[in-house]
Design an enzyme around this catalytic site. Structure first.
Site, mmCIF file in Angstrom:
data_model
loop_
_atom_site.group_PDB
_atom_site.id
_atom_site.type_symbol
_atom_site.label_atom_id
_atom_site.label_comp_id
_atom_site.label_asym_id
_atom_site.label_seq_id
_atom_site.Cartn_x
_atom_site.Cartn_y
_atom_site.Cartn_z
ATOM 1 N N THR A 87 -37.227 29.030 -93.248
ATOM 2 C CA THR A 87 -37.269 27.985 -92.143
ATOM 3 C C THR A 87 -37.799 28.442 -90.921
ATOM 4 O OG1 THR A 87 -35.353 26.916 -93.258
ATOM 5 C CG2 THR A 87 -36.123 26.150 -90.934
ATOM 6 N N LYS A 162 -38.771 19.233 -93.046
ATOM 7 C CA LYS A 162 -37.401 20.024 -92.995
ATOM 8 C C LYS A 162 -36.722 19.913 -91.409
ATOM 9 C CE LYS A 162 -34.261 23.454 -93.459
ATOM 10 N NZ LYS A 162 -33.247 23.298 -94.589
ATOM 11 N N LYS A 237 -30.117 26.656 -85.395
ATOM 12 C CA LYS A 237 -31.576 27.188 -85.433
ATOM 13 C C LYS A 237 -32.491 26.142 -85.806
ATOM 14 C CE LYS A 237 -34.306 29.684 -88.442
ATOM 15 N NZ LYS A 237 -34.696 30.494 -89.792
HETATM 16 P P1 NAD Z 1 -30.497 36.201 -94.587
HETATM 17 O O1 NAD Z 1 -30.286 36.672 -93.063
HETATM 18 O O2 NAD Z 1 -29.067 36.307 -95.496
HETATM 19 O O3 NAD Z 1 -31.861 37.107 -95.505
HETATM 20 C C1 NAD Z 1 -32.987 37.133 -94.674
HETATM 21 C C2 NAD Z 1 -33.285 38.610 -95.284
HETATM 22 O O4 NAD Z 1 -34.631 39.132 -94.845
HETATM 23 C C3 NAD Z 1 -32.254 39.773 -95.058
HETATM 24 O O5 NAD Z 1 -31.881 40.394 -95.901
HETATM 25 C C4 NAD Z 1 -33.153 40.650 -94.160
HETATM 26 O O6 NAD Z 1 -32.811 42.133 -94.289
HETATM 27 C C5 NAD Z 1 -34.739 40.377 -94.525
HETATM 28 N N1 NAD Z 1 -35.699 40.825 -93.686
HETATM 29 C C6 NAD Z 1 -35.720 40.721 -92.078
HETATM 30 N N2 NAD Z 1 -36.795 41.201 -91.967
HETATM 31 C C7 NAD Z 1 -37.687 41.731 -92.987
HETATM 32 C C8 NAD Z 1 -39.086 42.426 -93.143
HETATM 33 N N3 NAD Z 1 -39.926 42.365 -92.113
HETATM 34 N N4 NAD Z 1 -39.199 42.651 -94.418
HETATM 35 C C9 NAD Z 1 -38.394 42.265 -95.464
HETATM 36 N N5 NAD Z 1 -37.147 41.813 -95.350
HETATM 37 C C10 NAD Z 1 -36.922 41.505 -94.299
HETATM 38 O O7 NAD Z 1 -30.779 34.638 -94.303
HETATM 39 P P2 NAD Z 1 -30.782 33.588 -95.519
HETATM 40 O O8 NAD Z 1 -29.589 32.784 -95.301
HETATM 41 O O9 NAD Z 1 -31.117 34.049 -96.804
HETATM 42 O O10 NAD Z 1 -31.946 32.552 -94.851
HETATM 43 C C11 NAD Z 1 -33.154 32.836 -95.108
HETATM 44 C C12 NAD Z 1 -34.099 31.717 -94.448
HETATM 45 O O11 NAD Z 1 -33.581 30.842 -95.297
HETATM 46 C C13 NAD Z 1 -34.063 31.410 -92.904
HETATM 47 O O12 NAD Z 1 -35.090 31.083 -92.732
HETATM 48 C C14 NAD Z 1 -32.845 30.199 -93.037
HETATM 49 O O13 NAD Z 1 -33.207 29.294 -92.033
HETATM 50 C C15 NAD Z 1 -33.423 29.449 -94.436
HETATM 51 N N6 NAD Z 1 -32.239 28.647 -95.028
HETATM 52 C C16 NAD Z 1 -31.182 29.155 -95.418
HETATM 53 C C17 NAD Z 1 -30.226 28.274 -95.689
HETATM 54 C C18 NAD Z 1 -28.457 29.058 -96.084
HETATM 55 O O14 NAD Z 1 -27.634 27.883 -96.107
HETATM 56 N N7 NAD Z 1 -28.422 30.318 -95.933
HETATM 57 C C19 NAD Z 1 -30.356 26.967 -96.127
HETATM 58 C C20 NAD Z 1 -31.541 26.787 -96.081
HETATM 59 C C21 NAD Z 1 -32.596 27.406 -95.527
#
Ligand code: NAD
Length: 290
Positions: A87, A162, A237
């Site tokens: 997102t 979204k 966010k």
């Molecule tokens: P998270 O923080 O668990 O995962 C993100 C991952 O990206 C981390 O493991 C981090 O180490 C990695 N990362 C950061 N910079 C990086 C780079 N340069 N190269 C490689 N990896 C890198 O977050 P999440 O909960 O998995 O969410 C991910 C996305 O999905 C976000 O944009 C969030 O808004 C969206 N989202 C999350 C949810 C939820 O319930 N968690 C629901 C809908 C949407």
């Protein structure tokens, strides 16, 4: 298909695992160095992207997405699809799509709803922006990671869908919570309040499917001490992204703006971080008008 998967956190980890389980060849990279079982570890994003038919990203925000795109686009084969499921702001989604197109690649922005449970179960809903042909070539991947992929139009429109949805969600949750807190003070029983509202014109997803009052309505995070579910900081966010977008196109969104302020206060100065976004109800319960 050969897939590069970048960002293997709470959401990306299980999504990548499901693709591997379905027989795709998945090479993954995360800055933490952690890679789930069944995924081949790469030492960089570029390495994960090399030779892939599709590169999927699941990253925290638009700035990180842009940095990762700078790195992986030159490594990708012409015609391959860059599929971002994070997102992020609409502007970043469109900028990355333009950059990909200039390099002879195809790009889709495909943010999800369904949370960690949906990622694990492969039941996410994807809101997809980008070309029909890129979507049809990756349809199989969407079918594995989710139950539905809605084509919303050109690049950036997935993100637009979204944040509009989640702006409604945030404002509606606040409306449901403040109404419960008012009902309490008026001496109206919560069960009676639920029974009326859930079958009257005040009904909503937040009331009927995710009721913020414990012991009332279907099982929800309220029945589990307000453990997320959908954490208040993630709601914040998405609300901030909605206001950033509203600003960019001069849209008047007073309810979204107020919801953003309230979740900002809740997360940043009222211990709301780490609690479900429905914990707005105990917040209102404790307060008066002043
Ligand atoms: P998270 O923080 O668990 O995962 C993100 C991952 O990206 C981390 O493991 C981090 O180490 C990695 N990362 C950061 N910079 C990086 C780079 N340069 N190269 C490689 N990896 C890198 O977050 P999440 O909960 O998995 O969410 C991910 C996305 O999905 C976000 O944009 C969030 O808004 C969206 N989202 C999350 C949810 C939820 O319930 N968690 C629901 C809908 C949407």
């Amino acid at each position: 298909m050969k897939i590069g998967f970048i960002g293997l956190g709470n959401m990306g980890g299980p999504m990548a695992r499901n693709l591997a389980k379905a027989g795709h060849q998945v090479t993954g990279f995360d800055v933490t160095g952690e890679v789930p079982e069944g995924i081949t570890a790469a030492t960089s994003g570029a390495e994960a992207a090399t030779g892939a038919d599709a590169v999927i990203t699941m990253l925290p925000n638009g700035a990180i997405l842009r940095a990762v795109a700078d790195e992986v686009i030159p490594a990708m084969a012409p015609g391959a699809v860059l599929l971002d499921c994070s997102t992020v702001d609409v502007e970043s989604a469109r900028a990355v799509a333009d950059q990909a197109a200039a390099a002879g690649l195809r790009a889709l922005d495909a943010p999800v709803s369904g949370g960690i449970g949906g990622a694990e179960a492969g039941t996410l809903t994807f809101m997809v922006g980008g070309s029909e042909d890129a979507l049809s070539d990756t349809r199989d991947l969407f079918d594995i990671m989710g139950q539905k992929a809605v084509h919303c139009g050109p690049s950036g429109n997935g993100q637009a869908a979204k944040i509009c949805n989640n702006m409604i969600l945030g404002a509606t949750m606040i409306a449901s919570c403040e109404a419960f807190a008012l009902a309490d003070k008026l001496g109206l029983d919560r069960q009676a309040m639920f029974d009326v509202v859930s079958t009257s014109s005040g009904y909503s997803w937040t009331m009927n499917a995710y009721c913020p009052a414990p012991g009332v309505g279907p099982q929800s995070p309220a029945d589990n001490g307000y453990q997320p579910g959908f954490a208040a900081e993630l709601m914040l966010k998405d609300l901030r992204l909605s206001q950033q977008a509203a600003e960019a196109v001069d849209a008047d969104t007073p309810m979204g703006a107020r919801a953003t302020e309230l979740y900002g206060q809740f997360v940043e100065s009222e211990d709301g971080e780490g609690r479900d976004f429905s914990a707005m109800l105990p917040r209102f319960e404790k307060r008066g008008r002043g």
